[in-house]
Design a protein around this motif. Structure first.
Motif, PDB file in Angstrom:
ATOM      1  N   HIS A  37      53.904  35.978  14.024  1.00 27.49           N
ATOM      2  CA  HIS A  37      55.011  36.445  13.186  1.00 27.49           C
ATOM      3  C   HIS A  37      54.518  36.636  11.754  1.00 27.49           C
ATOM      4  O   HIS A  37      53.973  35.701  11.153  1.00 27.49           O
ATOM      5  CB  HIS A  37      56.171  35.451  13.239  1.00 27.49           C
ATOM      6  CG  HIS A  37      56.821  35.401  14.590  1.00 27.49           C
ATOM      7  ND1 HIS A  37      57.167  34.231  15.216  1.00 27.49           N
ATOM      8  CD2 HIS A  37      57.184  36.409  15.433  1.00 27.49           C
ATOM      9  CE1 HIS A  37      57.716  34.517  16.398  1.00 27.49           C
ATOM     10  NE2 HIS A  37      57.735  35.828  16.548  1.00 27.49           N
ATOM     11  N   GLU A  40      55.030  34.215   8.504  1.00 29.31           N
ATOM     12  CA  GLU A  40      54.648  32.801   8.606  1.00 29.31           C
ATOM     13  C   GLU A  40      53.223  32.630   8.082  1.00 29.31           C
ATOM     14  O   GLU A  40      52.293  32.371   8.838  1.00 29.31           O
ATOM     15  CB  GLU A  40      54.808  32.346  10.067  1.00 29.31           C
ATOM     16  CG  GLU A  40      56.251  32.503  10.539  1.00 29.31           C
ATOM     17  CD  GLU A  40      56.440  32.383  12.058  1.00 29.31           C
ATOM     18  OE1 GLU A  40      55.476  32.032  12.765  1.00 29.31           O
ATOM     19  OE2 GLU A  40      57.552  32.657  12.529  1.00 29.31           O
ATOM     20  N   ARG A  95      58.905  40.022  10.201  1.00 26.46           N
ATOM     21  CA  ARG A  95      58.535  39.139  11.310  1.00 26.46           C
ATOM     22  C   ARG A  95      57.776  39.875  12.415  1.00 26.46           C
ATOM     23  O   ARG A  95      56.806  39.350  12.983  1.00 26.46           O
ATOM     24  CB  ARG A  95      59.823  38.542  11.889  1.00 26.46           C
ATOM     25  CG  ARG A  95      59.686  37.794  13.213  1.00 26.46           C
ATOM     26  CD  ARG A  95      61.042  37.253  13.633  1.00 26.46           C
ATOM     27  NE  ARG A  95      61.094  36.766  14.996  1.00 26.46           N
ATOM     28  CZ  ARG A  95      60.945  35.482  15.349  1.00 26.46           C
ATOM     29  NH1 ARG A  95      60.692  34.579  14.428  1.00 26.46           N
ATOM     30  NH2 ARG A  95      61.041  35.130  16.610  1.00 26.46           N
ATOM     31  N   HIS A 165      52.820  28.664  14.498  1.00 25.96           N
ATOM     32  CA  HIS A 165      53.964  29.324  13.856  1.00 25.96           C
ATOM     33  C   HIS A 165      54.451  28.472  12.682  1.00 25.96           C
ATOM     34  O   HIS A 165      53.926  27.403  12.392  1.00 25.96           O
ATOM     35  CB  HIS A 165      55.111  29.472  14.863  1.00 25.96           C
ATOM     36  CG  HIS A 165      54.834  30.472  15.934  1.00 25.96           C
ATOM     37  ND1 HIS A 165      55.379  31.731  15.945  1.00 25.96           N
ATOM     38  CD2 HIS A 165      54.051  30.405  17.050  1.00 25.96           C
ATOM     39  CE1 HIS A 165      54.960  32.396  17.006  1.00 25.96           C
ATOM     40  NE2 HIS A 165      54.151  31.620  17.692  1.00 25.96           N
ATOM     41  N   ALA A 166      55.511  28.944  12.038  1.00 28.41           N
ATOM     42  CA  ALA A 166      56.204  28.171  10.992  1.00 28.41           C
ATOM     43  C   ALA A 166      57.617  28.748  10.873  1.00 28.41           C
ATOM     44  O   ALA A 166      57.826  29.928  11.187  1.00 28.41           O
ATOM     45  CB  ALA A 166      55.490  28.305   9.657  1.00 28.41           C
TER      46      ALA A 166
HETATM   47 ZN    ZN Z   1      56.867  32.314  14.592  1.00 27.25          ZN
END
Ligand code: ZN
Length: 274
Positions: A37, A40, A95, A165-166
């Motif tokens: 994404h 992130e 994203r 991810h974040a």
């Molecule tokens: Zn993510």
């Protein structure tokens, strides 16, 4: 660089690093990807951190030395290159990928809803303008297709999959997990906590974070990679995607402990010390 083998592999649509001591026969491997994404940003920072740490601590840190002797790591620092670039140049909160749509002016597909596993079911959108758009068909995105192809081709060797991810401070695994995954996760979040006292929750993704279909960890698990994890790094929403530069170092340091704990458990399983 001693005997450590470090190469950057560029396949047609795939750029990643292979890390590990050169050996024959082929060793088991761990795949790590970051930047699925675009917004992130702590993800790609971690993947670079991992490579730096691995290379600089080999033969100095006994745990890292064992990991690199026994395993290969495939590290993909930026999975969604076009989206990541777009998040730097145009929209910090982008994203998705940047693929074009025939009917709508909206661009991009959620690269973590585009995998061929319960595709476009609960937790994914079929509308191209939504942030969780699953795409016109599974693996429609070249980024997803290329990684899926590589993992399928090497699934006899790649036995662990980690996606970074974040944000949320969570360690997630597939819904239909094996029991060991739970204890691995517990050890990993304990190791992470030991650095700065940051707490992570852990559990199956669907009950810990939210239900999402077509995700890479579910796909990896279904396709014969028994240990599949997704990290949601710092924080829990105060800075969110805009995690300040001063927190890159501590976030990467603690995450490194967790990833090393997972990989060490995996090595002990493969090569039990008699
Ligand atoms: Zn993510």
């Amino acid at each position: 660089m001693h005997t450590l083998w470090y190469i950057t592999v560029k396949l047609k649509e795939l750029v990643f690093c292979q890390l590990g001591k050169r050996s024959r026969p082929q060793k088991k491997a761990v795949w790590i990807d970051c930047g699925v994404h675009a917004r992130e940003w702590i993800g790609p920072a971690f993947c670079q951190w991992f490579v730096k740490e691995a290379i600089s601590s080999y033969q100095y840190d006994s745990v890292m030395t064992r990991l690199l002797d026994q395993l290969n790591f495939y590290v993909m620092p930026v999975f969604n290159v076009d989206g990541y670039r777009f998040s730097w140049t145009t929209d910090r909160f982008w994203r998705k990928t940047r693929s074009k749509n025939h009917k709508f002016h909206c661009r991009g597909v959620d690269a973590n809803r585009n995998w061929k596993v319960k595709w476009c079911d609960e937790g994914a959108s079929s509308h191209p303008c939504d942030d969780t758009y699953c795409g016109p068909y599974p693996e429609s995105e070249p980024e997803v297709k290329a990684v899926a192809k590589f993992l399928r081709k090497h699934k006899k060797r790649i036995k662990a999959y980690i996606s970074i991810h974040a944000y949320a401070q969570m360690l997630l695994y597939p819904y239909s997990y094996k029991y060991e995954i739970k204890s691995y996760s517990q050890n990993a979040v304990t190791a992470l906590y030991s650095a700065y006292g940051v707490r992570y929750r852990y559990g199956p993704a669907s009950t810990t974070l939210y239900v999402s279909s077509g995700s890479s960890i579910d796909w990896a698990y279904r396709n014969g990679i028994p240990y599949a994890f997704a990290f949601e790094l710092r924080d829990t929403g105060y800075f969110g995607f805009l995690l300040p530069e001063s927190l890159i170092n501590p976030t990467c340091t603690e995450t490194m402990r967790a990833v090393k704990a997972i990989a060490s458990a995996f090595v002990s399983l493969l090569y039990p010390v008699s």
